[in-house]
Design an enzyme around this catalytic site. Structure first.
Site, PDB file in Angstrom:
ATOM      1  N   GLY A  45      18.120 -12.295 -12.542  1.00 35.15           N
ATOM      2  CA  GLY A  45      18.580 -12.165 -11.165  1.00 35.15           C
ATOM      3  C   GLY A  45      17.444 -11.790 -10.227  1.00 35.15           C
ATOM      4  O   GLY A  45      17.391 -12.234  -9.071  1.00 35.15           O
ATOM      5  N   ILE A  84      12.829 -16.158 -26.308  1.00 38.53           N
ATOM      6  CA  ILE A  84      12.072 -15.989 -27.552  1.00 38.53           C
ATOM      7  C   ILE A  84      12.942 -15.357 -28.636  1.00 38.53           C
ATOM      8  O   ILE A  84      12.937 -15.792 -29.784  1.00 38.53           O
ATOM      9  CB  ILE A  84      10.803 -15.128 -27.322  1.00 38.53           C
ATOM     10  CG1 ILE A  84       9.975 -15.684 -26.150  1.00 38.53           C
ATOM     11  CG2 ILE A  84       9.962 -15.063 -28.606  1.00 38.53           C
ATOM     12  CD1 ILE A  84       9.551 -17.137 -26.287  1.00 38.53           C
ATOM     13  N   ILE A  85      13.686 -14.306 -28.268  1.00 39.84           N
ATOM     14  CA  ILE A  85      14.523 -13.596 -29.243  1.00 39.84           C
ATOM     15  C   ILE A  85      15.991 -13.646 -28.823  1.00 39.84           C
ATOM     16  O   ILE A  85      16.310 -13.970 -27.681  1.00 39.84           O
ATOM     17  CB  ILE A  85      14.077 -12.125 -29.408  1.00 39.84           C
ATOM     18  CG1 ILE A  85      14.229 -11.353 -28.081  1.00 39.84           C
ATOM     19  CG2 ILE A  85      12.632 -12.053 -29.919  1.00 39.84           C
ATOM     20  CD1 ILE A  85      14.004  -9.857 -28.203  1.00 39.84           C
ATOM     21  N   ASP A  88      19.252  -9.431 -25.012  1.00 41.29           N
ATOM     22  CA  ASP A  88      20.217  -9.298 -23.910  1.00 41.29           C
ATOM     23  C   ASP A  88      20.347 -10.572 -23.083  1.00 41.29           C
ATOM     24  O   ASP A  88      21.455 -10.972 -22.715  1.00 41.29           O
ATOM     25  CB  ASP A  88      19.793  -8.153 -22.972  1.00 41.29           C
ATOM     26  CG  ASP A  88      20.015  -6.789 -23.592  1.00 41.29           C
ATOM     27  OD1 ASP A  88      21.087  -6.587 -24.188  1.00 41.29           O
ATOM     28  OD2 ASP A  88      19.125  -5.936 -23.483  1.00 41.29           O
ATOM     29  N   GLU A  89      19.212 -11.191 -22.765  1.00 39.91           N
ATOM     30  CA  GLU A  89      19.243 -12.369 -21.894  1.00 39.91           C
ATOM     31  C   GLU A  89      19.982 -13.529 -22.563  1.00 39.91           C
ATOM     32  O   GLU A  89      20.732 -14.262 -21.913  1.00 39.91           O
ATOM     33  CB  GLU A  89      17.818 -12.795 -21.520  1.00 39.91           C
ATOM     34  CG  GLU A  89      17.035 -11.755 -20.741  1.00 39.91           C
ATOM     35  CD  GLU A  89      17.643 -11.454 -19.381  1.00 39.91           C
ATOM     36  OE1 GLU A  89      18.065 -12.397 -18.696  1.00 39.91           O
ATOM     37  OE2 GLU A  89      17.696 -10.274 -19.005  1.00 39.91           O
ATOM     38  N   HIS A 145       7.335  -9.334 -25.088  1.00 39.69           N
ATOM     39  CA  HIS A 145       7.957  -8.595 -23.985  1.00 39.69           C
ATOM     40  C   HIS A 145       8.513  -7.270 -24.471  1.00 39.69           C
ATOM     41  O   HIS A 145       8.338  -6.225 -23.855  1.00 39.69           O
ATOM     42  CB  HIS A 145       9.075  -9.440 -23.352  1.00 39.69           C
ATOM     43  CG  HIS A 145       9.640  -8.838 -22.105  1.00 39.69           C
ATOM     44  ND1 HIS A 145      10.546  -7.796 -22.116  1.00 39.69           N
ATOM     45  CD2 HIS A 145       9.422  -9.115 -20.795  1.00 39.69           C
ATOM     46  CE1 HIS A 145      10.858  -7.466 -20.877  1.00 39.69           C
ATOM     47  NE2 HIS A 145      10.183  -8.255 -20.055  1.00 39.69           N
ATOM     48  N   GLU A 175       7.474  -3.391 -24.012  1.00 37.64           N
ATOM     49  CA  GLU A 175       8.573  -2.478 -23.710  1.00 37.64           C
ATOM     50  C   GLU A 175       9.271  -1.922 -24.948  1.00 37.64           C
ATOM     51  O   GLU A 175      10.351  -1.351 -24.832  1.00 37.64           O
ATOM     52  CB  GLU A 175       9.581  -3.187 -22.796  1.00 37.64           C
ATOM     53  CG  GLU A 175       8.977  -3.533 -21.439  1.00 37.64           C
ATOM     54  CD  GLU A 175       9.978  -4.186 -20.495  1.00 37.64           C
ATOM     55  OE1 GLU A 175      11.149  -4.331 -20.884  1.00 37.64           O
ATOM     56  OE2 GLU A 175       9.573  -4.552 -19.376  1.00 37.64           O
ATOM     57  N   LEU A 202       7.234 -17.125 -23.045  1.00 33.41           N
ATOM     58  CA  LEU A 202       7.308 -18.523 -22.618  1.00 33.41           C
ATOM     59  C   LEU A 202       6.299 -18.815 -21.522  1.00 33.41           C
ATOM     60  O   LEU A 202       5.629 -19.842 -21.535  1.00 33.41           O
ATOM     61  CB  LEU A 202       8.726 -18.865 -22.139  1.00 33.41           C
ATOM     62  CG  LEU A 202       8.917 -20.328 -21.723  1.00 33.41           C
ATOM     63  CD1 LEU A 202       8.920 -21.242 -22.947  1.00 33.41           C
ATOM     64  CD2 LEU A 202      10.190 -20.506 -20.905  1.00 33.41           C
ATOM     65  N   VAL A 203       6.196 -17.889 -20.553  1.00 30.93           N
ATOM     66  CA  VAL A 203       5.272 -18.076 -19.435  1.00 30.93           C
ATOM     67  C   VAL A 203       4.290 -16.914 -19.378  1.00 30.93           C
ATOM     68  O   VAL A 203       4.605 -15.808 -19.810  1.00 30.93           O
ATOM     69  CB  VAL A 203       6.018 -18.188 -18.079  1.00 30.93           C
ATOM     70  CG1 VAL A 203       7.014 -19.324 -18.102  1.00 30.93           C
ATOM     71  CG2 VAL A 203       6.698 -16.881 -17.715  1.00 30.93           C
TER      72      VAL A 203
END
EC number: 4.99.1.3
Length: 264
Positions: A45, A84-85, A88-89, A145, A175, A202-203
């Site tokens: 978001g 990637i994993i 949550d996303e 990440h 994190e 990814l980026v």
């Protein structure tokens, strides 16, 4: 029946990085199923808001994209996650797919990059293709990440597999575990004299630019340097690696083939 391909990523606000990574993945995925119309959604978001406010660009969430596709008469929608994993996303996408499944005749969802043991094996082979040539006492350190979700264990699993197989790389996370200090101590004990830093993302966005490669005292580059291990950062996302893009294509078609088998 109208068919769509919806490619879902966390997103990025860097246009050149988007082109090199997200667009590159979308292009390969679309080429693998030319009978489908291509659409995009982001799960962040924050990035969606930033693009709207800064650039006047509107990107849909997965929920918005699926609602629009249903309204436009698409009844067969294949979704591919570029996460990637399975954190949550990705779970956000799963929930939205379950919510809107009744609107479609067929709705499939391809899993993230690291979803099976074979994915870890393939990822290591793919990473080898983008790694620079190393001296005997050098290693690559990949920056993941990280996550508060229990799927953060994927980073430690990949790091463990690399160590067990004497693969010349390690994995840390911004994190969550494994923290960079753990890697610094371990690599110093091994006698490593230099590292190459690469994003396991990814980026190559904010984390790669600021937390990995910057001259800020807290960046991974500066922390390795301060520990007496010279660090060379490389700012390229995983989406630039053709072998990793091929893994996402394979996941898309695994989901499509599974749907065909279940319907038979």
């Amino acid at each position: 029946m109208k068919k769509a391909l919806l490619v879902v990523s966390f997103g990025t606000s860097y246009h050149d990085t988007c082109e090199k990574n997200i667009v590159a993945c979308e292009r390969d995925l679309a080429a693998s199923c030319p009978d489908r119309d291509l659409f995009r959604a982001f799960t962040s978001g924050m990035i969606i808001r930033k693009l709207r406010q800064r650039d006047g660009i509107d990107i849909d969430t997965p929920l918005q994209a699926l609602q629009k596709l249903a309204a436009q008469g698409y009844q067969d929608v294949a979704i591919q996650s570029l996460h990637i994993i399975n954190g949550d996303e990705y779970e956000k996408i799963v929930r939205e797919v379950q919510l809107l499944r009744p609107l479609f005749t067929r709705l499939t969802l391809g899993v993230p990059l690291l979803s099976s043991h074979n994915d870890y094996v393939q990822l290591m082979q793919a990473l080898r293709q983008q790694m620079p040539s190393l001296r005997q006492t050098e290693k690559v350190v990949f920056m993941g990440h990280g996550a508060s979700h229990h799927a953060f264990a994927a980073y430690a699993c990949l790091d463990h597999m690399m160590t067990a197989q004497r693969f010349p790389a390690r994995v840390g996370a911004v994190e969550s575990y494994p923290e960079v200090d753990i890697l610094i101590d371990s690599l110093r004990d091994e006698g490593v004299t230099g590292v190459h830093l690469m994003p396991l993302m990814l980026v190559a966005g904010d984390h790669a630019i600021n937390d990995m490669a910057s001259d800020d005292g807290d960046s991974w580059k500066m922390r390795f340097n301060a520990a007496g291990i010279p660090a060379t950062p490389w700012l390229s996302g995983l989406g630039e690696n053709p072998a990793i893009r091929a893994m996402f294509v394979a996941h898309l078609h695994q989901a499509l083939n599974m749907a065909v088998e279940e319907a038979a």
